[in-house]
Write an enzyme that holds these catalytic residues in place. Structure first.
Site, PDB file in Angstrom:
ATOM      1  N   LYS A 152       0.180   4.240  -0.304  1.00 52.35           N
ATOM      2  CA  LYS A 152      -0.459   5.451   0.239  1.00 52.35           C
ATOM      3  C   LYS A 152      -0.173   6.626  -0.707  1.00 52.35           C
ATOM      4  O   LYS A 152      -0.039   6.412  -1.909  1.00 52.35           O
ATOM      5  CB  LYS A 152       0.012   5.714   1.673  1.00 52.35           C
ATOM      6  CG  LYS A 152      -0.138   4.457   2.538  1.00 52.35           C
ATOM      7  CD  LYS A 152      -0.028   4.713   4.001  1.00 52.35           C
ATOM      8  CE  LYS A 152      -0.209   3.390   4.755  1.00 52.35           C
ATOM      9  NZ  LYS A 152      -0.251   3.540   6.188  1.00 52.35           N
ATOM     10  N   ASN A 204       0.877  -1.176   0.000  1.00 51.05           N
ATOM     11  CA  ASN A 204       0.000   0.000   0.000  1.00 51.05           C
ATOM     12  C   ASN A 204       0.910   1.220   0.000  1.00 51.05           C
ATOM     13  O   ASN A 204       1.459   1.587   1.035  1.00 51.05           O
ATOM     14  CB  ASN A 204      -0.895  -0.024   1.249  1.00 51.05           C
ATOM     15  CG  ASN A 204      -1.711   1.250   1.400  1.00 51.05           C
ATOM     16  OD1 ASN A 204      -1.789   2.063   0.472  1.00 51.05           O
ATOM     17  ND2 ASN A 204      -2.313   1.428   2.573  1.00 51.05           N
TER      18      ASN A 204
HETATM   19  P1  PGA Z   1       2.596   0.372   7.611  1.00 49.09           P
HETATM   20  O1  PGA Z   1       1.158   0.592   6.933  1.00 49.09           O
HETATM   21  O2  PGA Z   1       3.129  -0.944   7.076  1.00 49.09           O
HETATM   22  O3  PGA Z   1       3.421   1.549   7.153  1.00 49.09           O
HETATM   23  O4  PGA Z   1       2.393   0.332   9.074  1.00 49.09           O
HETATM   24  C1  PGA Z   1       0.271  -0.469   6.709  1.00 49.09           C
HETATM   25  C2  PGA Z   1      -1.017   0.062   6.130  1.00 49.09           C
HETATM   26  O5  PGA Z   1      -1.473   1.132   6.570  1.00 49.09           O
HETATM   27  O6  PGA Z   1      -1.615  -0.561   5.233  1.00 49.09           O
END
Ligand code: PGA
Length: 247
Positions: free
Chosen positions: A11, A9
């Site tokens: 983001k 992901n």
């Molecule tokens: P992170 O995010 O691995 O940076 O903690 C996971 C997510 O929000 O899907």
């Protein structure tokens, strides 16, 4: 259970040049992966991923999808539009969307249904906040979040992917212990078993600071069928090590 699934992901990160470099080093480093792999990018870059990943073992997905079919919803992207490009997955109900964009359990369920209707697999995120965990509400919260989706999509529930993402573990470097995660995954599996004859078909991913160092112990748990990876999916060597931990 079929092969595990590792989904990145990104983001709201990336850019044309950076995406291409990242994807190329991932593809260069992959050798006969033992798991399914997907990358979920910001909407403008989905067609770039479509081009870069064609014919490769990596699928791609969106990070959100509209709860509406079409029409006057400025800024929204429909499931049919994603499908036009061959999109395979759509994350729905990520805690950042629930928290910052006011998405309710019902909105998330409607999004999952739109995705399924277009032939896209929704990755439905559930998870408790730190406050809810400390109040002993973890089970209740995740069951309520999943129940809304089960209620809306009915027997299609066996077609979804679930991601258990404790909010306190996302982007914080604090990972749930394998035992903490497994406990919640078992609750979710039992809930799915009451709704479908094939609960093992549903991948239940863990997400929240999963990284190269902790992936193997999380993935070794009976009901952890893969990972949804944020930060570590932006670095090819880290993401490749998580993939390797599935073997
Ligand atoms: P992170 O995010 O691995 O940076 O903690 C996971 C997510 O929000 O899907």
């Amino acid at each position: 259970m079929s092969r595990k699934l590792i989904a990145g992901n990104w983001k709201m990160n990336g850019g044309l040049a950076a995406n291409e470099a990242l994807v190329r080093s991932m593809l260069d480093g992959l050798s006969g992966p033992a798991c399914g792999i997907a990358l979920c990018a910001p909407a403008p870059y989905l067609s770039q991923l479509q081009g870069l990943l064609q014919g490769s073992p990596i699928d791609w997905g969106a990070q959100d999808v509209s709860a509406h079919e079409q029409g006057a919803f400025t800024g929204e992207v429909s499931a049919a539009m994603l499908r036009d490009f061959g999109c395979r997955y759509a994350i729905v109900g990520h805690s950042e969307r629930r928290q910052y964009h006011g998405e309710t359990d019902e909105t998330v369920a409607a999004k999952a249904q739109r995705a399924l209707a277009a032939g896209i697999t929704p990755i439905v995120c559930v998870g408790e906040t730190l406050q809810q965990r400390e109040a002993g509400e973890t089970e209740m919260v995740v069951k309520r979040q999943l129940a809304a989706v089960i209620h809306t999509v009915g027997h299609c529930i066996s077609e979804i992917v679930v991601a258990y993402e404790p909010v306190w573990a996302i982007g914080t470097g604090k990972t749930a212990t394998p035992e903490q995660a497994q406990q919640v995954h078992a609750v979710l599996r039992a809930q799915l078993a009451a709704a479908t004859t094939n609960p093992k078909r549903v991948h239940i991913l863990y997400g929240g600071s999963m990284n190269a160092a902790n992936a193997a112990s999380l993935l070794a748990q009976a009901d952890i069928d893969g990972g949804l990876i944020g930060g570590a999916s932006l670095k090819a060597p880290d993401f490749l090590q998580i993939i390797a931990a599935c073997a």
